[in-house]
Design a protein around this motif. Structure first.
Motif, PDB file in Angstrom:
ATOM      1  N   SER A 119       0.745  -1.439  -0.310  1.00 34.61           N
ATOM      2  CA  SER A 119      -0.119   0.091   0.304  1.00 34.61           C
ATOM      3  C   SER A 119       1.152   1.417   0.082  1.00 34.61           C
ATOM      4  N   VAL A 120       2.226   0.774  -0.736  1.00 28.54           N
ATOM      5  CA  VAL A 120       2.665   2.853  -1.299  1.00 28.54           C
ATOM      6  C   VAL A 120       2.151   3.576  -2.380  1.00 28.54           C
ATOM      7  N   LEU A 121       1.805   4.217  -1.442  1.00 27.96           N
ATOM      8  CA  LEU A 121       1.204   5.607  -2.689  1.00 27.96           C
ATOM      9  C   LEU A 121       2.848   5.926  -3.916  1.00 27.96           C
ATOM     10  N   PRO A 122       2.368   5.482  -5.286  1.00 31.66           N
ATOM     11  CA  PRO A 122       3.144   5.716  -6.365  1.00 31.66           C
ATOM     12  C   PRO A 122       3.867   7.197  -6.235  1.00 31.66           C
ATOM     13  N   PRO A 123       5.089   7.147  -6.854  1.00 27.15           N
ATOM     14  CA  PRO A 123       5.138   8.688  -7.377  1.00 27.15           C
ATOM     15  C   PRO A 123       4.176   8.718  -8.693  1.00 27.15           C
ATOM     16  N   ARG A 124       4.508  10.181  -9.172  1.00 29.31           N
ATOM     17  CA  ARG A 124       3.724  10.278 -10.058  1.00 29.31           C
ATOM     18  C   ARG A 124       4.292  10.906 -11.441  1.00 29.31           C
ATOM     19  N   HIS A 125       5.920  10.696 -10.663  1.00 29.41           N
ATOM     20  CA  HIS A 125       6.313  10.181 -12.456  1.00 29.41           C
ATOM     21  C   HIS A 125       7.714   9.372 -11.651  1.00 29.41           C
ATOM     22  N   TYR A 126       7.749   8.294 -12.416  1.00 29.99           N
ATOM     23  CA  TYR A 126       8.515   7.119 -12.327  1.00 29.99           C
ATOM     24  C   TYR A 126       9.292   7.071 -13.517  1.00 29.99           C
ATOM     25  N   VAL A 127      10.719   6.972 -13.115  1.00 32.69           N
ATOM     26  CA  VAL A 127      11.475   7.007 -14.268  1.00 32.69           C
ATOM     27  C   VAL A 127      12.687   6.320 -14.273  1.00 32.69           C
ATOM     28  N   GLY A 128      12.834   5.771 -15.709  1.00 33.13           N
ATOM     29  CA  GLY A 128      14.227   4.891 -15.597  1.00 33.13           C
ATOM     30  C   GLY A 128      15.488   5.830 -15.949  1.00 33.13           C
ATOM     31  N   ALA A 129      16.400   5.517 -15.678  1.00 39.19           N
ATOM     32  CA  ALA A 129      17.740   6.101 -16.404  1.00 39.19           C
ATOM     33  C   ALA A 129      18.123   5.992 -17.566  1.00 39.19           C
ATOM     34  N   VAL A 130      17.568   5.270 -17.974  1.00 41.61           N
ATOM     35  CA  VAL A 130      17.758   5.093 -19.976  1.00 41.61           C
ATOM     36  C   VAL A 130      16.730   5.585 -20.236  1.00 41.61           C
ATOM     37  N   GLU A 131      15.320   6.300 -19.792  1.00 38.32           N
ATOM     38  CA  GLU A 131      14.304   6.955 -20.434  1.00 38.32           C
ATOM     39  C   GLU A 131      14.962   8.607 -20.092  1.00 38.32           C
ATOM     40  N   SER A 132      16.409   8.716 -19.467  1.00 36.68           N
ATOM     41  CA  SER A 132      15.879   9.906 -19.028  1.00 36.68           C
ATOM     42  C   SER A 132      17.480  10.195 -19.766  1.00 36.68           C
ATOM     43  N   ILE A 133      18.140   9.769 -20.248  1.00 35.33           N
ATOM     44  CA  ILE A 133      19.181  10.347 -21.047  1.00 35.33           C
ATOM     45  C   ILE A 133      19.827  11.409 -21.544  1.00 35.33           C
ATOM     46  N   PRO A 134      18.135  11.646 -22.130  1.00 38.05           N
ATOM     47  CA  PRO A 134      18.133  13.246 -23.071  1.00 38.05           C
ATOM     48  C   PRO A 134      18.495  14.161 -21.766  1.00 38.05           C
ATOM     49  N   SER A 135      17.963  14.334 -20.508  1.00 37.57           N
ATOM     50  CA  SER A 135      17.807  15.535 -20.095  1.00 37.57           C
ATOM     51  C   SER A 135      18.933  15.493 -19.286  1.00 37.57           C
ATOM     52  N   VAL A 136      19.514  13.840 -18.633  1.00 40.66           N
ATOM     53  CA  VAL A 136      21.537  13.939 -18.177  1.00 40.66           C
ATOM     54  C   VAL A 136      22.086  15.167 -19.256  1.00 40.66           C
ATOM     55  N   ILE A 137      21.710  14.520 -20.379  1.00 36.31           N
ATOM     56  CA  ILE A 137      22.822  15.304 -21.913  1.00 36.31           C
ATOM     57  C   ILE A 137      22.662  16.544 -20.853  1.00 36.31           C
ATOM     58  N   ALA A 138      21.922  17.432 -21.122  1.00 32.99           N
ATOM     59  CA  ALA A 138      21.167  18.876 -21.001  1.00 32.99           C
ATOM     60  C   ALA A 138      22.130  18.837 -19.919  1.00 32.99           C
ATOM     61  N   TYR A 139      21.919  18.164 -18.802  1.00 30.82           N
ATOM     62  CA  TYR A 139      22.844  18.793 -17.371  1.00 30.82           C
ATOM     63  C   TYR A 139      23.642  18.704 -17.661  1.00 30.82           C
ATOM     64  N   VAL A 140      24.889  17.927 -18.490  1.00 29.13           N
ATOM     65  CA  VAL A 140      25.538  18.208 -18.241  1.00 29.13           C
ATOM     66  C   VAL A 140      26.290  18.867 -19.445  1.00 29.13           C
ATOM     67  N   GLU A 141      26.214  19.394 -20.077  1.00 28.39           N
ATOM     68  CA  GLU A 141      26.056  20.335 -21.275  1.00 28.39           C
ATOM     69  C   GLU A 141      26.280  21.801 -20.506  1.00 28.39           C
ATOM     70  N   LYS A 142      24.431  22.120 -19.314  1.00 29.23           N
ATOM     71  CA  LYS A 142      25.011  22.606 -18.155  1.00 29.23           C
ATOM     72  C   LYS A 142      25.588  22.974 -17.533  1.00 29.23           C
ATOM     73  N   LEU A 143      26.816  21.956 -17.427  1.00 29.28           N
ATOM     74  CA  LEU A 143      27.413  21.578 -15.802  1.00 29.28           C
ATOM     75  C   LEU A 143      28.899  22.571 -17.203  1.00 29.28           C
ATOM     76  N   GLN A 144      28.823  22.072 -18.591  1.00 26.29           N
ATOM     77  CA  GLN A 144      30.239  21.987 -19.673  1.00 26.29           C
ATOM     78  C   GLN A 144      29.913  24.338 -19.493  1.00 26.29           C
ATOM     79  N   ALA A 145      28.932  23.967 -19.440  1.00 26.54           N
ATOM     80  CA  ALA A 145      28.678  25.796 -19.374  1.00 26.54           C
ATOM     81  C   ALA A 145      29.345  26.476 -18.700  1.00 26.54           C
ATOM     82  N   ALA A 146      28.821  26.007 -17.410  1.00 26.70           N
ATOM     83  CA  ALA A 146      29.706  26.177 -16.156  1.00 26.70           C
ATOM     84  C   ALA A 146      31.138  26.586 -15.613  1.00 26.70           C
TER      85      ALA A 146
END
Length: 411
Positions: A119-146
Protein backbone atom coordinates in the motif's frame (compact mmCIF):
# COMPACT_ATOMS: atom_id res chain seq x y z
CA UNK A 1 8.19 3.92 -17.29
CA UNK A 2 4.86 3.21 -15.61
CA UNK A 3 4.34 3.23 -11.86
CA UNK A 4 2.10 0.90 -9.82
CA UNK A 5 -1.63 1.26 -9.03
CA UNK A 6 -2.50 3.85 -6.41
CA UNK A 7 -4.51 2.70 -3.38
CA UNK A 8 -7.41 4.93 -2.45
CA UNK A 9 -6.57 7.17 0.51
CA UNK A 10 -9.72 7.91 2.55
CA UNK A 11 -10.28 11.38 3.94
CA UNK A 12 -10.48 12.04 7.65
CA UNK A 13 -12.49 14.72 9.44
CA UNK A 14 -10.53 17.89 10.10
CA UNK A 15 -7.01 18.51 8.90
CA UNK A 16 -3.68 16.99 9.79
CA UNK A 17 -0.72 18.73 11.40
CA UNK A 18 2.38 20.25 9.75
CA UNK A 19 5.15 17.70 9.36
CA UNK A 20 8.38 18.07 11.31
CA UNK A 21 11.18 15.97 9.84
CA UNK A 22 14.83 15.31 10.50
CA UNK A 23 17.22 17.09 8.14
CA UNK A 24 20.62 15.44 7.73
CA UNK A 25 22.23 18.71 6.61
CA UNK A 26 21.40 20.55 9.85
CA UNK A 27 21.17 17.54 12.16
CA UNK A 28 17.85 18.87 13.44
CA UNK A 29 14.20 17.89 13.38
CA UNK A 30 12.48 20.91 11.90
CA UNK A 31 9.27 21.81 10.13
CA UNK A 32 8.78 21.08 6.49
CA UNK A 33 7.16 24.04 4.78
CA UNK A 34 5.72 23.00 1.43
CA UNK A 35 3.34 25.17 -0.50
CA UNK A 36 0.03 23.89 -1.84
CA UNK A 37 2.13 21.36 -3.79
CA UNK A 38 4.58 19.38 -1.68
CA UNK A 39 7.57 18.14 -3.70
CA UNK A 40 9.21 14.84 -2.81
CA UNK A 41 12.05 13.00 -4.53
CA UNK A 42 13.12 9.57 -3.27
CA UNK A 43 15.92 7.62 -4.91
CA UNK A 44 14.73 4.32 -6.33
CA UNK A 45 16.20 0.87 -6.80
CA UNK A 46 18.92 -0.52 -9.01
CA UNK A 47 16.85 -3.46 -10.26
CA UNK A 48 19.21 -6.43 -10.15
CA UNK A 49 17.49 -8.28 -7.31
CA UNK A 50 14.16 -8.41 -5.46
CA UNK A 51 12.88 -5.91 -2.90
CA UNK A 52 14.31 -6.69 0.53
CA UNK A 53 13.16 -5.39 3.91
CA UNK A 54 15.74 -2.59 3.88
CA UNK A 55 14.25 -1.26 0.65
CA UNK A 56 10.73 -1.71 1.95
CA UNK A 57 11.46 0.13 5.20
CA UNK A 58 12.74 3.15 3.27
CA UNK A 59 9.81 3.36 0.87
CA UNK A 60 7.24 2.82 3.63
CA UNK A 61 8.87 5.66 5.59
CA UNK A 62 8.54 8.11 2.71
CA UNK A 63 5.03 6.83 2.07
CA UNK A 64 4.25 8.19 5.54
CA UNK A 65 5.61 11.57 4.43
CA UNK A 66 3.12 11.56 1.57
CA UNK A 67 0.24 10.55 3.83
CA UNK A 68 0.96 13.21 6.46
CA UNK A 69 1.18 15.89 3.78
CA UNK A 70 -2.03 14.72 2.13
CA UNK A 71 -3.80 14.76 5.49
CA UNK A 72 -2.54 18.33 6.01
CA UNK A 73 -4.15 19.40 2.72
CA UNK A 74 -1.18 19.39 0.35
CA UNK A 75 -1.13 18.06 -3.18
CA UNK A 76 1.92 15.78 -3.23
CA UNK A 77 4.15 15.66 -6.31
CA UNK A 78 6.33 12.61 -5.80
CA UNK A 79 9.09 11.52 -8.18
CA UNK A 80 11.19 8.36 -7.98
CA UNK A 81 13.85 7.00 -10.31
CA UNK A 82 14.92 3.51 -11.34
CA UNK A 83 18.65 3.08 -12.02
CA UNK A 84 17.99 0.65 -14.85
CA UNK A 85 21.51 0.87 -16.26
CA UNK A 86 24.48 0.84 -13.89
CA UNK A 87 27.56 -1.23 -13.03
CA UNK A 88 25.88 -3.52 -10.43
CA UNK A 89 23.06 -4.35 -12.83
CA UNK A 90 25.45 -5.10 -15.68
CA UNK A 91 27.64 -7.22 -13.40
CA UNK A 92 24.65 -9.27 -12.21
CA UNK A 93 23.46 -9.81 -15.79
CA UNK A 94 26.94 -11.03 -16.76
CA UNK A 95 27.06 -13.31 -13.72
CA UNK A 96 23.66 -14.89 -14.39
CA UNK A 97 23.74 -14.84 -18.19
CA UNK A 98 20.64 -12.63 -18.30
CA UNK A 99 20.08 -9.88 -20.80
CA UNK A 100 20.57 -6.72 -18.72
CA UNK A 101 17.36 -5.10 -20.01
CA UNK A 102 15.30 -8.21 -19.28
CA UNK A 103 16.79 -8.43 -15.79
CA UNK A 104 16.00 -4.77 -15.10
CA UNK A 105 12.44 -5.11 -16.42
CA UNK A 106 11.77 -8.26 -14.40
CA UNK A 107 13.05 -6.90 -11.10
CA UNK A 108 11.38 -3.53 -11.61
CA UNK A 109 8.05 -5.27 -12.13
CA UNK A 110 8.55 -7.30 -8.96
CA UNK A 111 9.33 -4.08 -7.09
CA UNK A 112 6.07 -2.57 -8.38
CA UNK A 113 4.16 -5.61 -7.16
CA UNK A 114 5.78 -5.40 -3.72
CA UNK A 115 5.04 -1.69 -3.38
CA UNK A 116 1.41 -2.16 -4.42
CA UNK A 117 1.02 -5.02 -1.93
CA UNK A 118 2.45 -2.84 0.86
CA UNK A 119 0.00 0.00 0.00
CA UNK A 120 2.83 2.40 -0.82
CA UNK A 121 1.48 5.41 -2.73
CA UNK A 122 3.13 5.50 -6.17
CA UNK A 123 5.15 8.40 -7.55
CA UNK A 124 3.52 10.68 -10.08
CA UNK A 125 6.63 10.25 -12.23
CA UNK A 126 8.49 6.94 -12.12
CA UNK A 127 11.51 7.45 -14.35
CA UNK A 128 14.22 5.09 -15.53
CA UNK A 129 17.81 6.15 -16.06
CA UNK A 130 17.64 5.02 -19.68
CA UNK A 131 14.65 7.21 -20.51
CA UNK A 132 16.27 10.16 -18.70
CA UNK A 133 19.40 10.18 -20.90
CA UNK A 134 18.29 13.25 -22.95
CA UNK A 135 17.83 15.18 -19.67
CA UNK A 136 21.18 13.96 -18.38
CA UNK A 137 22.89 15.17 -21.54
CA UNK A 138 21.24 18.59 -21.19
CA UNK A 139 22.44 18.95 -17.59
CA UNK A 140 25.96 17.79 -18.40
CA UNK A 141 26.04 20.52 -21.05
CA UNK A 142 24.95 23.06 -18.42
CA UNK A 143 27.76 21.91 -16.15
CA UNK A 144 30.17 22.21 -19.06
CA UNK A 145 28.98 25.76 -19.72
CA UNK A 146 29.65 26.57 -16.07
CA UNK A 147 33.23 25.29 -16.43
CA UNK A 148 32.58 22.47 -13.97
CA UNK A 149 33.33 19.46 -16.20
CA UNK A 150 36.62 18.02 -17.48
CA UNK A 151 37.70 14.90 -19.33
CA UNK A 152 39.76 11.95 -18.19
CA UNK A 153 40.45 9.74 -21.21
CA UNK A 154 37.10 10.81 -22.65
CA UNK A 155 35.08 10.20 -19.48
CA UNK A 156 33.56 13.40 -18.12
CA UNK A 157 33.94 14.37 -14.47
CA UNK A 158 32.19 17.02 -12.39
CA UNK A 159 34.38 19.28 -10.26
CA UNK A 160 32.56 18.90 -6.97
CA UNK A 161 34.26 21.97 -5.48
CA UNK A 162 32.71 24.12 -8.20
CA UNK A 163 29.97 24.21 -5.57
CA UNK A 164 31.33 26.02 -2.53
CA UNK A 165 28.74 24.27 -0.36
CA UNK A 166 29.97 20.80 -1.27
CA UNK A 167 30.25 18.67 1.88
CA UNK A 168 27.50 20.48 3.79
CA UNK A 169 24.85 17.74 3.56
CA UNK A 170 26.43 14.59 4.99
CA UNK A 171 28.88 16.51 7.19
CA UNK A 172 31.79 14.11 6.70
CA UNK A 173 35.46 14.95 7.05
CA UNK A 174 37.58 14.99 3.91
CA UNK A 175 39.29 11.77 4.94
CA UNK A 176 35.98 10.05 5.58
CA UNK A 177 34.57 11.28 2.25
CA UNK A 178 37.50 9.73 0.39
CA UNK A 179 36.99 6.45 2.22
CA UNK A 180 33.22 6.30 1.71
CA UNK A 181 33.41 7.40 -1.92
CA UNK A 182 35.61 4.43 -2.73
CA UNK A 183 33.27 2.06 -0.89
CA UNK A 184 30.12 3.32 -2.63
CA UNK A 185 30.87 3.24 -6.31
CA UNK A 186 33.37 6.08 -6.62
CA UNK A 187 36.90 6.10 -8.01
CA UNK A 188 38.87 8.48 -5.79
CA UNK A 189 42.27 7.29 -6.97
CA UNK A 190 41.79 7.18 -10.72
CA UNK A 191 44.85 8.72 -12.42
CA UNK A 192 44.15 11.96 -14.22
CA UNK A 193 41.42 13.23 -11.93
CA UNK A 194 41.85 16.78 -10.67
CA UNK A 195 40.45 15.89 -7.24
CA UNK A 196 39.79 12.43 -5.76
CA UNK A 197 36.14 13.29 -5.03
CA UNK A 198 35.24 14.54 -8.51
CA UNK A 199 32.44 12.33 -9.82
CA UNK A 200 31.63 10.80 -13.17
CA UNK A 201 28.81 12.38 -15.17
CA UNK A 202 29.35 10.62 -18.53
CA UNK A 203 31.25 7.41 -19.19
CA UNK A 204 32.44 6.58 -22.67
CA UNK A 205 31.32 3.28 -24.16
CA UNK A 206 33.09 0.18 -22.88
CA UNK A 207 33.29 -3.07 -24.88
CA UNK A 208 30.18 -5.18 -24.41
CA UNK A 209 28.31 -2.52 -22.42
CA UNK A 210 25.24 -0.50 -23.46
CA UNK A 211 25.84 3.01 -24.77
CA UNK A 212 23.90 5.93 -26.23
CA UNK A 213 24.81 8.73 -28.58
CA UNK A 214 25.69 12.09 -27.07
CA UNK A 215 27.67 15.23 -27.92
CA UNK A 216 30.40 13.79 -25.68
CA UNK A 217 30.62 10.47 -27.56
CA UNK A 218 28.75 7.21 -27.17
CA UNK A 219 28.40 6.28 -23.54
CA UNK A 220 26.09 6.30 -20.53
CA UNK A 221 25.34 8.53 -17.53
CA UNK A 222 27.10 8.58 -14.21
CA UNK A 223 24.98 7.66 -11.21
CA UNK A 224 24.56 11.00 -9.42
CA UNK A 225 23.70 13.14 -12.45
CA UNK A 226 20.91 10.72 -13.35
CA UNK A 227 18.89 11.55 -10.22
CA UNK A 228 19.74 15.25 -10.45
CA UNK A 229 18.46 15.43 -14.01
CA UNK A 230 15.27 13.50 -13.24
CA UNK A 231 14.45 15.60 -10.18
CA UNK A 232 15.07 18.91 -11.94
CA UNK A 233 13.14 17.75 -14.99
CA UNK A 234 9.99 16.90 -13.06
CA UNK A 235 10.07 18.96 -9.87
CA UNK A 236 10.45 22.69 -9.46
CA UNK A 237 13.54 23.49 -7.37
CA UNK A 238 13.88 23.53 -4.43
CA UNK A 239 12.53 20.09 -3.68
CA UNK A 240 10.83 20.02 -0.28
CA UNK A 241 12.29 16.66 0.72
CA UNK A 242 15.07 14.63 -0.88
CA UNK A 243 14.93 11.17 0.61
CA UNK A 244 16.51 7.75 0.60
CA UNK A 245 18.49 5.37 2.76
CA UNK A 246 21.21 6.82 5.00
CA UNK A 247 23.91 5.28 2.81
CA UNK A 248 22.86 7.70 0.05
CA UNK A 249 23.67 10.86 2.03
CA UNK A 250 27.23 10.55 0.75
CA UNK A 251 28.20 10.42 -1.98
CA UNK A 252 24.91 10.29 -3.86
CA UNK A 253 22.90 13.13 -2.34
CA UNK A 254 25.91 15.29 -1.62
CA UNK A 255 27.17 15.12 -5.20
CA UNK A 256 23.74 15.32 -6.79
CA UNK A 257 22.95 18.48 -4.86
CA UNK A 258 26.22 20.11 -5.90
CA UNK A 259 25.54 19.24 -9.54
CA UNK A 260 22.11 20.87 -9.21
CA UNK A 261 23.50 24.00 -7.53
CA UNK A 262 26.07 24.52 -10.29
CA UNK A 263 23.76 23.60 -13.19
CA UNK A 264 20.92 25.87 -12.05
CA UNK A 265 22.87 28.59 -10.25
CA UNK A 266 20.39 28.39 -7.37
CA UNK A 267 20.42 27.09 -3.80
CA UNK A 268 19.12 25.04 -2.10
CA UNK A 269 18.44 22.03 -4.26
CA UNK A 270 16.35 20.58 -1.41
CA UNK A 271 14.99 22.08 1.79
CA UNK A 272 15.26 18.79 3.67
CA UNK A 273 17.61 15.84 3.22
CA UNK A 274 15.98 12.99 5.09
CA UNK A 275 17.48 9.54 5.41
CA UNK A 276 16.17 6.21 6.65
CA UNK A 277 18.27 3.94 8.84
CA UNK A 278 19.75 0.62 7.81
CA UNK A 279 18.01 -2.73 8.35
CA UNK A 280 20.25 -5.60 9.35
CA UNK A 281 20.13 -9.38 9.51
CA UNK A 282 22.49 -11.65 11.41
CA UNK A 283 24.51 -8.72 12.71
CA UNK A 284 25.17 -7.01 9.37
CA UNK A 285 23.42 -4.46 7.16
CA UNK A 286 20.95 -6.21 4.87
CA UNK A 287 22.41 -5.85 1.38
CA UNK A 288 22.52 -7.56 -1.99
CA UNK A 289 26.30 -7.81 -1.93
CA UNK A 290 26.28 -9.73 1.36
CA UNK A 291 23.28 -11.85 0.39
CA UNK A 292 21.74 -11.59 3.89
CA UNK A 293 18.30 -10.65 2.61
CA UNK A 294 14.67 -11.10 3.55
CA UNK A 295 12.54 -10.47 0.48
CA UNK A 296 9.07 -8.94 0.56
CA UNK A 297 8.01 -11.13 -2.36
CA UNK A 298 9.16 -14.29 -0.54
CA UNK A 299 7.13 -13.37 2.55
CA UNK A 300 4.11 -12.75 0.35
CA UNK A 301 4.54 -16.10 -1.38
CA UNK A 302 4.62 -17.76 2.04
CA UNK A 303 1.15 -16.34 2.65
CA UNK A 304 1.96 -13.51 5.04
CA UNK A 305 -0.51 -10.63 4.96
CA UNK A 306 1.16 -7.55 3.39
CA UNK A 307 -0.54 -5.41 6.05
CA UNK A 308 1.37 -7.38 8.70
CA UNK A 309 4.64 -6.94 6.78
CA UNK A 310 3.98 -3.20 6.71
CA UNK A 311 3.21 -3.18 10.44
CA UNK A 312 6.46 -5.02 11.12
CA UNK A 313 8.29 -2.18 9.38
CA UNK A 314 6.30 0.57 11.10
CA UNK A 315 7.20 -0.87 14.50
CA UNK A 316 10.70 0.64 14.05
CA UNK A 317 11.40 4.36 13.81
CA UNK A 318 12.50 5.15 10.28
CA UNK A 319 15.73 6.88 11.33
CA UNK A 320 17.07 4.14 13.54
CA UNK A 321 19.15 1.16 12.51
CA UNK A 322 17.49 -2.12 13.44
CA UNK A 323 17.75 -5.83 12.83
CA UNK A 324 15.08 -8.04 11.30
CA UNK A 325 14.40 -11.03 13.55
CA UNK A 326 12.14 -14.06 13.48
CA UNK A 327 9.87 -12.34 16.00
CA UNK A 328 9.09 -9.26 13.91
CA UNK A 329 6.45 -10.76 11.67
CA UNK A 330 4.54 -12.87 14.27
CA UNK A 331 4.40 -9.80 16.53
CA UNK A 332 2.98 -7.73 13.68
CA UNK A 333 0.46 -10.43 12.78
CA UNK A 334 -0.77 -10.53 16.39
CA UNK A 335 -1.11 -6.74 16.41
CA UNK A 336 -3.03 -6.80 13.13
CA UNK A 337 -5.43 -9.43 14.47
CA UNK A 338 -6.00 -7.42 17.66
CA UNK A 339 -6.78 -4.28 15.67
CA UNK A 340 -9.18 -6.10 13.38
CA UNK A 341 -11.02 -7.47 16.40
CA UNK A 342 -11.11 -4.03 18.02
CA UNK A 343 -12.65 -2.15 15.10
CA UNK A 344 -15.44 -4.75 14.96
CA UNK A 345 -16.07 -4.62 18.73
CA UNK A 346 -17.74 -2.19 21.15
CA UNK A 347 -15.24 0.62 20.92
CA UNK A 348 -14.18 3.61 23.02
CA UNK A 349 -14.18 7.07 21.37
CA UNK A 350 -12.05 7.28 18.25
CA UNK A 351 -11.25 11.00 18.11
CA UNK A 352 -8.33 10.74 20.58
CA UNK A 353 -6.89 7.94 18.45
CA UNK A 354 -7.00 10.05 15.29
CA UNK A 355 -5.44 12.98 17.15
CA UNK A 356 -2.77 10.76 18.66
CA UNK A 357 -1.77 9.19 15.34
CA UNK A 358 -1.62 12.62 13.71
CA UNK A 359 0.54 14.02 16.51
CA UNK A 360 2.98 11.12 16.50
CA UNK A 361 3.44 11.02 12.72
CA UNK A 362 3.82 14.80 12.49
CA UNK A 363 6.71 14.53 14.97
CA UNK A 364 9.38 13.11 12.66
CA UNK A 365 7.25 10.13 11.59
CA UNK A 366 7.06 8.50 15.00
CA UNK A 367 5.32 5.40 13.66
CA UNK A 368 6.08 3.26 16.75
CA UNK A 369 4.40 5.94 18.86
CA UNK A 370 1.40 5.93 16.52
CA UNK A 371 1.12 2.14 16.80
CA UNK A 372 1.19 2.44 20.58
CA UNK A 373 -1.76 4.88 20.44
CA UNK A 374 -3.79 2.31 18.50
CA UNK A 375 -2.67 -0.55 20.74
CA UNK A 376 -4.00 1.27 23.83
CA UNK A 377 -7.32 1.91 22.11
CA UNK A 378 -7.56 -1.72 20.96
CA UNK A 379 -6.90 -2.92 24.50
CA UNK A 380 -9.67 -0.64 25.82
CA UNK A 381 -11.99 -2.09 23.19
CA UNK A 382 -11.04 -5.61 24.26
CA UNK A 383 -11.96 -4.82 27.85
CA UNK A 384 -15.19 -3.06 26.92
CA UNK A 385 -18.35 -5.03 27.52
CA UNK A 386 -21.93 -4.80 26.27
CA UNK A 387 -23.46 -4.53 22.83
CA UNK A 388 -22.16 -1.75 20.60
CA UNK A 389 -24.35 1.25 20.06
CA UNK A 390 -24.30 3.60 17.11
CA UNK A 391 -21.42 5.61 18.57
CA UNK A 392 -19.45 2.43 19.20
CA UNK A 393 -19.80 1.30 15.60
CA UNK A 394 -18.89 4.75 14.31
CA UNK A 395 -15.79 4.79 16.53
CA UNK A 396 -14.51 1.54 15.09
CA UNK A 397 -15.11 2.76 11.55
CA UNK A 398 -13.28 6.04 12.19
CA UNK A 399 -10.24 4.21 13.56
CA UNK A 400 -10.32 1.89 10.55
CA UNK A 401 -10.33 4.94 8.26
CA UNK A 402 -7.47 6.60 10.17
CA UNK A 403 -5.30 3.50 9.97
CA UNK A 404 -5.85 3.28 6.23
CA UNK A 405 -5.32 7.01 5.55
CA UNK A 406 -2.39 7.72 7.86
CA UNK A 407 -0.58 4.42 8.40
CA UNK A 408 -1.47 2.70 5.13
CA UNK A 409 -2.84 -0.30 7.00
CA UNK A 410 -6.18 -1.44 5.60
CA UNK A 411 -8.09 -3.62 8.05
Amino acid sequence: MHSWPAPEVPRLPGRGLPLRLHDTATGEVRATAPGPEARLYVCGITPYDATHMGHAATYVAFDLVQRVWLDAGHDVHYVQNVTDVDDPLLARALETGDDWESLADRETELFREDMAALSVLPPRHYVGAVESIPSVIAYVEKLQAAGAVYSVEGDLYFRVHADDRFGSIAGLSGERMHEVFGERGGDPYRPGKEHPLDCLVWQLERPGEPAWESPFGRGRPGWHIECTAIALEHLQSPVDVQGGGRDLAFPHHEMGASEAHVATGSWPYARHYTHAGMVGLDGEKMSKSRGNLVFVSALRREGHDPAAIRLALLAHHYRGDWEWTAEDLPRAEARLAAWRTAVASPAPPAEPVVTGIRERLADDLDAPGALAVVDRWAEQARLRSGAPGAEDAAAGELVRTALDALLGVAL
